[in-house]
Scaffold this active site. Sequence first.
Site, PDB file in Angstrom:
ATOM      1  N   ASP A   1      11.603  13.602   9.636  1.00 50.60           N
ATOM      2  CA  ASP A   1      10.971  13.410   8.279  1.00 50.60           C
ATOM      3  C   ASP A   1       9.287  13.659   8.488  1.00 50.60           C
ATOM      4  O   ASP A   1       8.474  13.021   7.889  1.00 50.60           O
ATOM      5  CB  ASP A   1      10.833  11.876   7.676  1.00 50.60           C
TER       6      ASP A   1
ATOM      7  N   ILE B   1       0.778  -1.370   0.049  1.00 52.07           N
ATOM      8  CA  ILE B   1      -0.065  -0.185   0.020  1.00 52.07           C
ATOM      9  C   ILE B   1       0.719   1.158  -0.111  1.00 52.07           C
ATOM     10  O   ILE B   1       0.348   2.273  -0.409  1.00 52.07           O
ATOM     11  CB  ILE B   1      -0.969   0.107   1.198  1.00 52.07           C
ATOM     12  N   GLY B   2       2.100   1.218   0.022  1.00 52.60           N
ATOM     13  CA  GLY B   2       3.054   2.135   0.059  1.00 52.60           C
ATOM     14  C   GLY B   2       4.425   1.744  -0.042  1.00 52.60           C
ATOM     15  O   GLY B   2       4.978   0.690   0.553  1.00 52.60           O
TER      16      GLY B   2
ATOM     17  N   GLY C   1       8.626   3.992   0.038  1.00 58.24           N
ATOM     18  CA  GLY C   1       9.210   5.187   0.609  1.00 58.24           C
ATOM     19  C   GLY C   1      10.592   4.729   0.746  1.00 58.24           C
ATOM     20  O   GLY C   1      10.879   3.497   0.361  1.00 58.24           O
TER      21      GLY C   1
ATOM     22  N   LYS D   1       5.562  -2.638   7.972  1.00 62.24           N
ATOM     23  CA  LYS D   1       6.430  -2.089   7.212  1.00 62.24           C
ATOM     24  C   LYS D   1       7.809  -2.658   7.164  1.00 62.24           C
ATOM     25  O   LYS D   1       8.164  -2.948   8.303  1.00 62.24           O
ATOM     26  CB  LYS D   1       6.949  -0.455   7.871  1.00 62.24           C
TER      27      LYS D   1
ATOM     28  N   GLY E   1      11.203   2.055   3.338  1.00 57.70           N
ATOM     29  CA  GLY E   1      10.853   0.678   3.424  1.00 57.70           C
ATOM     30  C   GLY E   1       9.584   0.736   2.630  1.00 57.70           C
ATOM     31  O   GLY E   1       8.858   1.673   1.909  1.00 57.70           O
TER      32      GLY E   1
END
Length: 1014
Positions: A843, A722-723, A725, A744, A728
């Site tokens: 971040d 679902i993502g 970056g 994650k 990770g």
Amino acid sequence: MGFSYISLHLLLLKKEKRSRRMEASYLLICVLIFYSLVRNVSAVSSDGEALLSMRSQIIDESRSLNNWQQTDSTPCSWSGISCDEFNNVVSLDLGNMNLSGTLAADIGRLESLVNVSLVLNNFTGNLPFEISNLNKLRCLNVSHNNFSNAFPANFSRLLYLEVLDAYNNNFSGPLPLELGSLPRLRHFHLGGSYFDGPIPPEFGNLRHLRYMALSGNSLTGKIPAEIGNLTQLQFLYLGYFNAYDGGIPPELGKLRNLIRLDLAFCNLTGSLPKELKNLTNLDSLFLQINALTGSIPPEYGDLVSLKSLDLSNNQLSGEIPQDLQKLQKLELISFFRNQLHGHIPSSIADLPNLQVLFLWANNLTGNIPLHLGRNGNLYNLDLSSNALNGSIPPNLCYGGNLEILILLNNQLSGFIPESLGACESLVHVRLGVNELSGPIPLGLLSLKRMQMLELVNNQLSGGIPDIVGAPILEFLDISENHLTGSIPENVSNLFKLKKLLLNDNNLSGAIPLSIGKLEQLGTLDLRGNALASQIPADIGNCKSLSSLDLSGNQLTGAIPAQLGKIEVLDVLNLSRNHLTGRIPPELENIVSLTAVDFSYNSLSGPIPLHGQFQYFNSTSFVGNQGLCGAELIPCILIAPPPIAPRLKNETQLLPWLVGALFLAAVLVLIGGICCFFQKYKLYIHELLYRDKSARPWKLTAFQRLDFNSSQILECLIEENIIGRGASGVVYKGMMPSGEIVAVKRLSPQGKKGVSHDHGFSAETRTLGKIRHRNIVKLLGCCSNHETNLLLYEYMPNGSLGELLHDKKGKALDWATRYKISVQAANGLCYLHHDCSPLIVHRDVKSNNILLDVNFEAHVADFGLAKLFHDSQSMSSIAGSYGYIAPEYAYTLKVNEKSDIYSFGVVLLELVTGRRPIEPAFGDGVDVVQWVRRKIQTKEGVLDVLDPRMGSAQTLPLHEVMLVLRVALLCSSDLPVDRPAMRDVVQMLSDVKCKGADAKLELSTDLEQEGLLKV
């Protein structure tokens, strides 16, 4: 027992008929034995017992109370203890002993106590109500501790109490009205806690009170008129974070003995009472940061003892009264951020003791008083963001004390006075955005105390003076003028320089080689000049350089490969020059590079393919006919230069050969991509499951979990991603119990076979203890020494960034955006102020603010977070492009101020709907700079608003404008100008109650802080 010994001895004497002398000796020995026995039975007094009982609940890390011993007959020699002639404890002074724990109720047993001081410790819990038993107590000081809950309500029994100081604790609830009946109270300080509700009118009964402070709480209601009955009062502090209704009671004018009145930052409205003129002993009047209206009463000229007058940050109008000339003791005048108009009275320049004059962000016109500074005491002058004209007075530094001179954003003309070039006391000078002309005064760039010099956007001419000194100058901006000549070679004398902005002048000649000696230089902007030379390879020695802009010049030669040594370079712009040769492949080594522009030169050869270059599009390379690769013409289609004449058949065959080779290359590329993805899937599968017995998975839970590591691993498949970056990949995991979690998988940080812990276990244990409604819960972690997995609660509405910027995202209304801003601020505030040790996220961005099913905001992704004690220098880039604070460019130190800058960018995303970086902003311009430019006009302010929120007619513009203001404060260039996260929460929370009075004209309100400076 002692009596039995004596009786026995007497019987023995009678029986044995000893002499009188022996009888006396034996009697003496028995008395001594009796005394010893009694002493051993009760070694310490009752006061000592109470103190020892208290000590049992005190944590004494510094061992300050080690000499409190049971064997002592009295405690009078113990640390912090004083006694009277009867060995009764009369003073308990444990101040600043690094004590913690709780204060026991046994303190109420020390009936002779006159003085109690626990100041500067870390006591927690309740303040014992048993203190009210100390009916002789005169002084109670528990300030600078962490006592909490309600303040004891029975202190009215302390009839002799003269000093009550509980400043800087965590008390809550209403103020105890019983304190109003203490007949001898002279000093009363309950500030710096969380008291709420109104000030009890009963406090007006404290007729002997000389000092009263209730500032820094959460008080509401009106300031009671009964305070005016405290005619002995000398110091009154009621401001800061309180939010009163109404204005300043005119009854305060009866406090004729008052020396200091501080009602700053407490939501006062209405006009300034003329009755305050009666306070003829007043030396300080602080009414700043309120919503006061009307004009400044001329009657305040009767305050003949006044030294400090601060009315800033209000809505005062009218002219500055001429009657202020009668205040001959006045040292500080602060009227900035009001709506004052007219001229600055010339009489202000004649005040003999004036040191500070702050009038910025008003509507003042006319000239600056000619004699200003002639008193020889002026050291801080800020008249910026007005409409002042005329020239700069020549005597501002007459006494040699002037440190701060800020006159930017006016209409001043004429030359900069030569006297400023000899003003050795100057530290900050900002004269930008005026119409100043002539040369830069000799010596101005060589002042030994100068830290900041800004002359941007004037009409200055001539050359840049030789730089002899200025050893601590950090910021030099003389851009957007008409300067000519070359850049001085001795610019290297500015060895502390962090920003050098010389852009948009008419400078010529070569770039000095000595620039390479500026090791702390973070920004070098020479664009828009007529510099004609090669780029010095020595620039590669500027190890801290993050932004290099040499565009729009006449530079020639090759791009130096030495630029590849600048590991923190973020922006590189060499466009619109006459550069030749290749783009050095060494630039691929700069991992921080996020924006480049080589366009419109004469470069040739292939564009680098690796490192950050794989993310740059063709707009960074256009206008170079010899470049190939990327999105430009493929290098394979560029024919080599002819070597010898070809036969006719060979010439006809060449296009076919080239086409065939190109087709073959495409087929190989497609095959390679397919092979890569197939191997990538196999690699991931192998990484997660291989050697399961040799490297078992360890699941660490931070709360009760109804699943195990095997069930987590089953979710790590391509379909559940679902993502993605930099830190990770995130998977959605459905557990057998029906619970949905986010998993994650952190990116690898080391070589194969090497442990990936890197403090992972210790850090996640601490993060797992975090409990806050606006922070994503870290449920646990899973590791097998090669791969680290983090388990989070699942957020069904994804990230704020997706909703704001993706085409499929939901159009969030203003109410939802405002709610998200407050909640995200609360989450960060918890990390910055309530964690121990505090945590810097490092971040903060919209993609790391996740939304649950009710669109409640939760701060997420601590993949870059570090447990924080002091500023830490990081060896790798911290943060995401567009969110990184400017100071990170020249120092790899991050602290909570870096998070605040990033949060300011998030607020701008919420208000504008724009990404942090967009092509529409222009080269090298981010959303912060874009907004600063746009809000120069009222129309521009409306243009920055996201139209998806609604029209200007339907939006609560007063709220939107205040959030925009907070965003610009947070994203200030200088860390010192950014508020703390606790203050950000307060300002955002106040938007609803203060928004109705907000104005659209933000440019004058923000210019002073440099927020409009691009």
